[in-house]
Enzyme design. Structure first.
Site, PDB file in Angstrom:
ATOM      1  N   GLY A  46       0.841  -1.191   0.000  1.00 16.25           N
ATOM      2  CA  GLY A  46       0.000   0.000   0.000  1.00 16.25           C
ATOM      3  C   GLY A  46       0.872   1.234   0.000  1.00 16.25           C
ATOM      4  O   GLY A  46       2.054   1.174   0.366  1.00 16.25           O
ATOM      5  N   GLN A  51       3.019   9.960   1.329  1.00 14.67           N
ATOM      6  CA  GLN A  51       4.309   9.250   1.304  1.00 14.67           C
ATOM      7  C   GLN A  51       5.131   9.560   0.056  1.00 14.67           C
ATOM      8  O   GLN A  51       6.294   9.164  -0.029  1.00 14.67           O
ATOM      9  CB  GLN A  51       4.089   7.729   1.406  1.00 14.67           C
ATOM     10  CG  GLN A  51       3.525   7.301   2.753  1.00 14.67           C
ATOM     11  CD  GLN A  51       3.369   5.792   2.812  1.00 14.67           C
ATOM     12  OE1 GLN A  51       2.398   5.260   2.298  1.00 14.67           O
ATOM     13  NE2 GLN A  51       4.343   5.114   3.390  1.00 14.67           N
ATOM     14  N   CYS A  90       5.910   0.047   7.363  1.00 10.79           N
ATOM     15  CA  CYS A  90       5.535   1.218   6.580  1.00 10.79           C
ATOM     16  C   CYS A  90       6.734   1.641   5.753  1.00 10.79           C
ATOM     17  O   CYS A  90       7.851   1.691   6.266  1.00 10.79           O
ATOM     18  CB  CYS A  90       5.123   2.345   7.532  1.00 10.79           C
ATOM     19  SG  CYS A  90       4.619   3.848   6.678  1.00 10.79           S
ATOM     20  N   LEU A  91       6.493   1.934   4.480  1.00 10.66           N
ATOM     21  CA  LEU A  91       7.601   2.324   3.598  1.00 10.66           C
ATOM     22  C   LEU A  91       8.266   3.623   4.055  1.00 10.66           C
ATOM     23  O   LEU A  91       9.393   3.896   3.676  1.00 10.66           O
ATOM     24  CB  LEU A  91       7.105   2.452   2.154  1.00 10.66           C
ATOM     25  CG  LEU A  91       6.612   1.134   1.516  1.00 10.66           C
ATOM     26  CD1 LEU A  91       6.016   1.400   0.143  1.00 10.66           C
ATOM     27  CD2 LEU A  91       7.731   0.113   1.423  1.00 10.66           C
ATOM     28  N   HIS A 132      -4.408   1.089   7.479  1.00 13.11           N
ATOM     29  CA  HIS A 132      -3.081   1.727   7.567  1.00 13.11           C
ATOM     30  C   HIS A 132      -2.990   2.909   6.594  1.00 13.11           C
ATOM     31  O   HIS A 132      -2.532   3.995   6.965  1.00 13.11           O
ATOM     32  CB  HIS A 132      -2.009   0.669   7.264  1.00 13.11           C
ATOM     33  CG  HIS A 132      -0.601   1.191   7.268  1.00 13.11           C
ATOM     34  ND1 HIS A 132       0.335   0.811   8.209  1.00 13.11           N
ATOM     35  CD2 HIS A 132       0.038   2.058   6.439  1.00 13.11           C
ATOM     36  CE1 HIS A 132       1.485   1.438   7.955  1.00 13.11           C
ATOM     37  NE2 HIS A 132       1.340   2.183   6.880  1.00 13.11           N
ATOM     38  N   GLU A 133      -3.455   2.691   5.357  1.00 13.33           N
ATOM     39  CA  GLU A 133      -3.351   3.755   4.353  1.00 13.33           C
ATOM     40  C   GLU A 133      -4.300   4.913   4.656  1.00 13.33           C
ATOM     41  O   GLU A 133      -3.936   6.076   4.480  1.00 13.33           O
ATOM     42  CB  GLU A 133      -3.602   3.205   2.942  1.00 13.33           C
ATOM     43  CG  GLU A 133      -2.623   2.127   2.486  1.00 13.33           C
ATOM     44  CD  GLU A 133      -1.151   2.441   2.733  1.00 13.33           C
ATOM     45  OE1 GLU A 133      -0.759   3.629   2.670  1.00 13.33           O
ATOM     46  OE2 GLU A 133      -0.383   1.506   3.015  1.00 13.33           O
ATOM     47  N   HIS A 136      -2.853   7.205   7.083  1.00 13.32           N
ATOM     48  CA  HIS A 136      -1.874   8.129   6.498  1.00 13.32           C
ATOM     49  C   HIS A 136      -2.547   9.423   6.038  1.00 13.32           C
ATOM     50  O   HIS A 136      -1.973  10.499   6.147  1.00 13.32           O
ATOM     51  CB  HIS A 136      -1.199   7.498   5.272  1.00 13.32           C
ATOM     52  CG  HIS A 136       0.037   6.713   5.580  1.00 13.32           C
ATOM     53  ND1 HIS A 136       1.155   7.277   6.145  1.00 13.32           N
ATOM     54  CD2 HIS A 136       0.346   5.412   5.379  1.00 13.32           C
ATOM     55  CE1 HIS A 136       2.102   6.348   6.279  1.00 13.32           C
ATOM     56  NE2 HIS A 136       1.630   5.205   5.826  1.00 13.32           N
TER      57      HIS A 136
HETATM   58 CO    CO Z   1       2.593   3.412   5.802  1.00 12.96          CO
END
Ligand code: CO
Length: 159
Positions: A46, A51, A90-91, A132-133, A136
């Site tokens: 995701g 991000q 998380c990226l 999660h997304e 964000h």
């Molecule tokens: Co994330």
């Protein structure tokens, strides 16, 4: 194919409430496509627009299941049930993994790339990735919800 730079913590854009998308044009389609390439390149499941430095309510999820690529524009969780505790990464936080409690089921209302509203139901890992997304887009990072951290080599799940 364009790979965008992934914004890492701490960057202010990761902790702000993102703006509603009102224009559904070619730029949006290009952004979604670039976000998708970037997510795949980074081995993520995701990615949210903040991000990649864009504070708009846009996220994509693809956990490589039957749902395929899910594009979430202006998403809202309209129903949630149950709970699950599981690993998350998380990226924007390389090599950081923790156990997070999420709803086990969510019903989400979102717009697609053309601006058409749709509903999606998800359970388990897909529900986790979607939550999660969406977090964000509200400037909420998974680290604020971690119950316990894992060692970097213990797991590989990123979003
Ligand atoms: Co994330």
């Amino acid at each position: 194919m364009t790979i965008l730079d992934i914004v890492k913590y701490p960057a202010p854009v990761l902790e702000q409430n993102c703006e509603t998308v009102t224009i559904f044009d070619k730029r949006l389609i290009r952004l979604l496509s670039n976000m998708y390439d970037t997510m795949l390149e980074a081995d993520g499941v995701g990615l949210a627009a903040p991000q990649v430095g864009i504070a708009k309510r846009i996220a994509i999820v693809d956990i490589d299941d039957k749902h395929g690529k899910i594009e979430l524009i202006n998403p809202e969780i309209v129903k949630e049930e149950g709970e699950q505790v599981g690993p998350e990464g998380c990226l924007s936080f390389p090599d950081l993994y923790g156990e997070v409690k999420r709803a086990d089921y969510v019903k989400v209302r979102a717009q697609n790339r053309k601006g058409k509203w749709y509903e999606l139901e998800a359970r388990g890992f897909l529900a986790r990735a979607i939550q999660h997304e969406i977090d964000h887009l509200n400037g909420v990072l998974f680290t604020s919800k971690v119950l316990r951290y894992f060692e970097p080599d213990e797991l590989e799940v990123e979003g």
